[in-house]
Motif scaffolding. Structure first.
Motif, PDB file in Angstrom:
ATOM      1  N   VAL A  73      42.482 -14.799 -53.709  1.00 44.95           N
ATOM      2  CA  VAL A  73      42.111 -15.105 -55.236  1.00 44.95           C
ATOM      3  C   VAL A  73      42.899 -13.989 -56.034  1.00 44.95           C
ATOM      4  O   VAL A  73      42.927 -12.841 -55.472  1.00 44.95           O
ATOM      5  CB  VAL A  73      40.430 -15.196 -55.614  1.00 44.95           C
ATOM      6  N   ARG A  74      43.332 -14.399 -57.078  1.00 43.70           N
ATOM      7  CA  ARG A  74      43.726 -13.387 -58.147  1.00 43.70           C
ATOM      8  C   ARG A  74      43.298 -13.795 -59.398  1.00 43.70           C
ATOM      9  O   ARG A  74      43.346 -14.899 -59.858  1.00 43.70           O
ATOM     10  CB  ARG A  74      45.302 -13.526 -58.434  1.00 43.70           C
ATOM     11  N   PHE A  75      42.482 -12.840 -59.898  1.00 47.32           N
ATOM     12  CA  PHE A  75      41.799 -13.291 -61.190  1.00 47.32           C
ATOM     13  C   PHE A  75      42.542 -12.787 -62.299  1.00 47.32           C
ATOM     14  O   PHE A  75      43.367 -12.105 -62.509  1.00 47.32           O
ATOM     15  CB  PHE A  75      40.468 -12.458 -61.420  1.00 47.32           C
ATOM     16  N   VAL A  76      42.411 -13.821 -63.338  1.00 48.77           N
ATOM     17  CA  VAL A  76      43.127 -13.624 -64.684  1.00 48.77           C
ATOM     18  C   VAL A  76      42.229 -13.628 -65.788  1.00 48.77           C
ATOM     19  O   VAL A  76      40.870 -13.600 -65.363  1.00 48.77           O
ATOM     20  CB  VAL A  76      44.406 -14.610 -64.973  1.00 48.77           C
ATOM     21  N   SER A  77      42.600 -13.668 -67.215  1.00 47.35           N
ATOM     22  CA  SER A  77      41.564 -13.739 -68.400  1.00 47.35           C
ATOM     23  C   SER A  77      41.447 -15.197 -68.991  1.00 47.35           C
ATOM     24  O   SER A  77      40.706 -15.381 -69.828  1.00 47.35           O
ATOM     25  CB  SER A  77      41.812 -12.778 -69.300  1.00 47.35           C
ATOM     26  N   SER A  78      42.345 -16.291 -68.359  1.00 48.72           N
ATOM     27  CA  SER A  78      41.812 -17.561 -68.953  1.00 48.72           C
ATOM     28  C   SER A  78      42.522 -18.597 -68.176  1.00 48.72           C
ATOM     29  O   SER A  78      43.267 -18.370 -67.103  1.00 48.72           O
ATOM     30  CB  SER A  78      42.692 -17.611 -70.323  1.00 48.72           C
ATOM     31  N   GLY A  79      42.157 -19.777 -68.427  1.00 44.98           N
ATOM     32  CA  GLY A  79      42.879 -21.116 -67.552  1.00 44.98           C
ATOM     33  C   GLY A  79      44.153 -21.193 -67.893  1.00 44.98           C
ATOM     34  O   GLY A  79      44.792 -21.643 -66.840  1.00 44.98           O
ATOM     35  N   THR A  80      44.645 -20.786 -69.023  1.00 43.33           N
ATOM     36  CA  THR A  80      46.110 -20.962 -69.104  1.00 43.33           C
ATOM     37  C   THR A  80      46.946 -20.147 -68.276  1.00 43.33           C
ATOM     38  O   THR A  80      47.940 -20.312 -67.501  1.00 43.33           O
ATOM     39  CB  THR A  80      46.371 -20.541 -70.766  1.00 43.33           C
ATOM     40  N   GLU A  81      46.217 -18.773 -68.145  1.00 35.34           N
ATOM     41  CA  GLU A  81      47.080 -17.859 -67.295  1.00 35.34           C
ATOM     42  C   GLU A  81      46.876 -18.239 -66.168  1.00 35.34           C
ATOM     43  O   GLU A  81      47.854 -18.027 -65.102  1.00 35.34           O
ATOM     44  CB  GLU A  81      46.168 -16.349 -67.557  1.00 35.34           C
ATOM     45  N   ALA A  82      45.840 -18.623 -65.517  1.00 38.22           N
ATOM     46  CA  ALA A  82      45.562 -19.200 -64.175  1.00 38.22           C
ATOM     47  C   ALA A  82      46.665 -20.291 -63.812  1.00 38.22           C
ATOM     48  O   ALA A  82      47.443 -20.047 -62.801  1.00 38.22           O
ATOM     49  CB  ALA A  82      44.336 -19.688 -63.884  1.00 38.22           C
ATOM     50  N   VAL A  83      46.951 -21.200 -64.674  1.00 34.27           N
ATOM     51  CA  VAL A  83      47.727 -22.357 -64.251  1.00 34.27           C
ATOM     52  C   VAL A  83      49.386 -21.612 -64.298  1.00 34.27           C
ATOM     53  O   VAL A  83      50.235 -22.118 -63.670  1.00 34.27           O
ATOM     54  CB  VAL A  83      47.487 -23.349 -65.049  1.00 34.27           C
ATOM     55  N   MET A  84      49.593 -21.079 -65.476  1.00 33.68           N
ATOM     56  CA  MET A  84      50.749 -20.545 -65.812  1.00 33.68           C
ATOM     57  C   MET A  84      51.355 -19.519 -64.422  1.00 33.68           C
ATOM     58  O   MET A  84      52.302 -19.673 -63.952  1.00 33.68           O
ATOM     59  CB  MET A  84      51.057 -19.423 -66.931  1.00 33.68           C
ATOM     60  N   THR A  85      50.257 -18.809 -63.845  1.00 33.46           N
ATOM     61  CA  THR A  85      50.516 -17.946 -62.721  1.00 33.46           C
ATOM     62  C   THR A  85      50.776 -18.729 -61.282  1.00 33.46           C
ATOM     63  O   THR A  85      51.480 -18.901 -60.741  1.00 33.46           O
ATOM     64  CB  THR A  85      49.348 -17.198 -62.467  1.00 33.46           C
ATOM     65  N   ALA A  86      49.935 -20.089 -61.407  1.00 39.62           N
ATOM     66  CA  ALA A  86      50.248 -20.878 -60.203  1.00 39.62           C
ATOM     67  C   ALA A  86      51.464 -21.463 -60.168  1.00 39.62           C
ATOM     68  O   ALA A  86      52.200 -21.921 -59.182  1.00 39.62           O
ATOM     69  CB  ALA A  86      49.068 -22.117 -60.240  1.00 39.62           C
ATOM     70  N   VAL A  87      51.883 -21.828 -61.324  1.00 40.34           N
ATOM     71  CA  VAL A  87      53.060 -22.455 -61.356  1.00 40.34           C
ATOM     72  C   VAL A  87      54.476 -21.582 -61.146  1.00 40.34           C
ATOM     73  O   VAL A  87      55.455 -21.912 -60.105  1.00 40.34           O
ATOM     74  CB  VAL A  87      53.532 -23.225 -62.885  1.00 40.34           C
ATOM     75  N   ARG A  88      54.359 -20.214 -61.443  1.00 40.13           N
ATOM     76  CA  ARG A  88      55.446 -19.289 -61.094  1.00 40.13           C
ATOM     77  C   ARG A  88      55.028 -19.018 -59.482  1.00 40.13           C
ATOM     78  O   ARG A  88      56.108 -18.896 -58.888  1.00 40.13           O
ATOM     79  CB  ARG A  88      55.053 -18.043 -61.952  1.00 40.13           C
ATOM     80  N   LEU A  89      54.082 -19.052 -59.173  1.00 40.84           N
ATOM     81  CA  LEU A  89      53.790 -18.869 -57.519  1.00 40.84           C
ATOM     82  C   LEU A  89      54.303 -19.906 -56.747  1.00 40.84           C
ATOM     83  O   LEU A  89      55.028 -19.663 -55.940  1.00 40.84           O
ATOM     84  CB  LEU A  89      52.224 -18.449 -57.324  1.00 40.84           C
ATOM     85  N   ALA A  90      54.061 -21.122 -57.359  1.00 39.98           N
ATOM     86  CA  ALA A  90      54.693 -22.207 -56.431  1.00 39.98           C
ATOM     87  C   ALA A  90      56.321 -22.127 -56.523  1.00 39.98           C
ATOM     88  O   ALA A  90      56.897 -22.373 -55.414  1.00 39.98           O
ATOM     89  CB  ALA A  90      54.234 -23.611 -57.141  1.00 39.98           C
ATOM     90  N   ARG A  91      56.848 -22.022 -57.791  1.00 43.21           N
ATOM     91  CA  ARG A  91      58.058 -21.701 -57.687  1.00 43.21           C
ATOM     92  C   ARG A  91      58.790 -20.481 -56.707  1.00 43.21           C
ATOM     93  O   ARG A  91      59.610 -20.607 -56.130  1.00 43.21           O
ATOM     94  CB  ARG A  91      58.630 -21.602 -59.202  1.00 43.21           C
ATOM     95  N   GLY A  92      58.111 -19.826 -56.813  1.00 47.80           N
ATOM     96  CA  GLY A  92      58.462 -18.201 -55.923  1.00 47.80           C
ATOM     97  C   GLY A  92      58.190 -18.592 -54.663  1.00 47.80           C
ATOM     98  O   GLY A  92      59.051 -18.351 -53.773  1.00 47.80           O
ATOM     99  N   ALA A  93      57.248 -19.117 -54.186  1.00 45.44           N
ATOM    100  CA  ALA A  93      56.779 -19.556 -52.961  1.00 45.44           C
ATOM    101  C   ALA A  93      57.830 -20.569 -52.249  1.00 45.44           C
ATOM    102  O   ALA A  93      58.135 -20.706 -51.067  1.00 45.44           O
ATOM    103  CB  ALA A  93      55.519 -19.996 -52.646  1.00 45.44           C
TER     104      ALA A  93
END
Ligand code: KE4
Length: 442
Positions: free
Chosen positions: A120-140
């Motif tokens: 898991v990686r914690f952030v401070s909002s749902g927006t941040e979570a999904v923004m991170t997930a998209v960047r992670l998917a693109r990076g992976a």
């Protein structure tokens, strides 16, 4: 139509004055657009406190609350265990900017509930979570394109404000101003519940789609359940095309089941985003998945992501208290029973107001929406065919009777463990009058 809650048995003077003051220093008088009542007319009640299934406004009016602060309040507001955990944690300091064991504890509770989540990686909002997930998917994957669904809302990051639901649709800006064409260029959209449309996009952009991003049970066009085979179809398509499947469970995580929609529907996500309930009402979001994907995030990998208040000890304490209480699976049985009672009662109330077949109640567990159009509502086009003037009349008629609903046709009602049969039945009785008022506009 500028109106405030009509008198009936309630006064709104203090909220009206408070809204006037707020509008001088806050844009639209609010900090999140949907709260401004633009879709239903009039001005919001200013909430002074919340407890259990109730919210109380500045004028001392009490409402049965079906907004539930947009999902987190599954156990009701100000649960003593959450309040105690927050008070105790904040006395030890409100933020450290360094690792603390509460982060490990909350992450462990999430991993135990979601079989597909090992890190898991914690952030401070749902927006941040999904923004991170998209960047992670693109990076992976090394790919750029993302497929999302019209009417789904995944927070307000640029790339995802395309055909977005929730407040964006409520305000008529599903594709927001200020998002440069370049930011949205790699975002492809498909109709919800249409796996064939996704297959066509994956073929057209073969080898270029990093992820398919979906609300596994949609809540941001109003509630729309996944059709049979939709989620499993997305799983198969992602496997066939080497794309990652991102389940945005910010709303459904720990709401539909402890393991969210993945547990309910038995479909595994590659990346899961969470929020709302995992923070127990405090600001928390999270991204989770298998180590082989998650370890692409810094500091182990090259996908950068960071946050001053990520893993905040006070927010973690609230989340731990909440998720520990949700280990009692009776909670889910209770809120399912309450949801079923409310759904059945609302359909009966609508029929008694002459609206049989003219409204559609979509419910998934303790999330539901009353659409002011006949069934079925299976996607964004169906949802946006609703009669929003009739909804607005229903909304105000319910508020006048002390029932606090989300101020938009395109939102979910949330039922908590504190919405017992008596409050559900009170809601149904109020709906009978409210449907009668709305029927005049249908
Ligand atoms: P936040 O950034 O608002 O914490 O989470 C964004 C988000 C992401 N994914 C899903 C599935 C969501 O439902 C949300 C936020 N939900 C809305 C309610 N529809 C928040 C309410 C608001 O915008 O004021």
């Amino acid at each position: 139509m500028k109106r405030y809650y009509s008198a009936m048995n309630m006064r709104r003077d203090k909220s009206v004055r408070a809204f006037g003051r707020a509008c001088k220093v806050l844009v639209g008088g609010v900090d999140s657009p949907v709260r401004a009542f633009a879709a239903v007319g009039g001005g919001p009640a200013f909430i002074e406190r919340a407890a259990g299934p109730f919210v109380y406004d500045l004028d001392g009016n009490r409402y049965i609350d079906y907004v539930g602060t947009w999902g987190p309040a599954i156990l009701g507001h100000a649960h003593p265990a959450a309040v105690g955990a927050i008070a105790s944690a904040v006395r030890r300091g409100s933020s450290f900017g360094a690792p603390c064991q509460a982060e490990t504890r909350l992450a462990t509770l999430i991993c135990r509930a979601f079989g597909s989540v090992k890190k898991v990686r914690f952030v401070s909002s749902g927006t941040e979570a999904v923004m991170t997930a998209v960047r992670l998917a693109r990076g992976a994957t090394g790919r750029d394109k993302i497929i999302k669904f019209a009417g789904c809302y995944h927070g307000h990051s640029d790339a995802l404000l395309v055909a977005a639901g929730s407040g964006a649709t409520t305000l008529g800006i599903p594709s927001s101003a200020g998002v440069p064409a370049g930011a949205a260029r790699d975002t492809l959209t498909a109709p919800y519940n249409d796996p064939d449309a996704v297959g066509r996009l994956l073929k057209k952009f073969r080898g270029k789609v990093a992820a398919v991003l979906v609300e596994p049970a949609a809540g941001n066009m109003g509630v729309v359940a996944p059709a049979k085979g939709f989620l499993s179809g997305l799983r198969k398509l992602c496997d066939r095309h080497g794309a990652l499947l991102i389940f945005d469970e910010v709303m459904t995580g720990f709401r539909l089941a402890r393991g969210g929609a993945q547990e309910l529907y038995g479909v595994r996500a590659d990346i899961t985003t969470l929020g709302k309930i995992i923070g127990g009402g405090m600001p928390v979001g999270a991204v989770g998945g298998p180590a082989k994907i998650m370890d692409n995030l810094a500091p182990l990998g090259r996908v950068y992501q960071a946050g001053t208040l990520s893993g905040n000890p006070v927010a973690m304490a609230a989340g731990i208290a909440t998720l520990e209480l949700l280990q009692n699976r009776r909670v889910y049985a209770d809120i399912e029973r309450a949801g079923r009672r409310l759904e059945t009662g609302l359909l009966r109330a609508a029929a008694s107001a002459g609206l049989r077949g003219k409204i559609c109640v979509n419910r998934v567990g303790s999330m539901m929406t009353v659409f002011f159009r006949g069934p079925p509502v299976r996607n964004y086009a169906d949802a946006t065919g609703s009669n929003i003037r009739a909804f607005a009349e229903f909304f105000h008629a319910m508020a006048d009777q002390g029932i606090y609903l989300p101020p938009s046709q395109y939102e979910a009602w949330f039922i908590s463990a504190r919405h017992g049969p008596a409050l559900i039945d009170r809601t149904i009785r109020s709906a009978t009058k409210a449907f009668t008022r709305a029927a005049r506009l249908m």
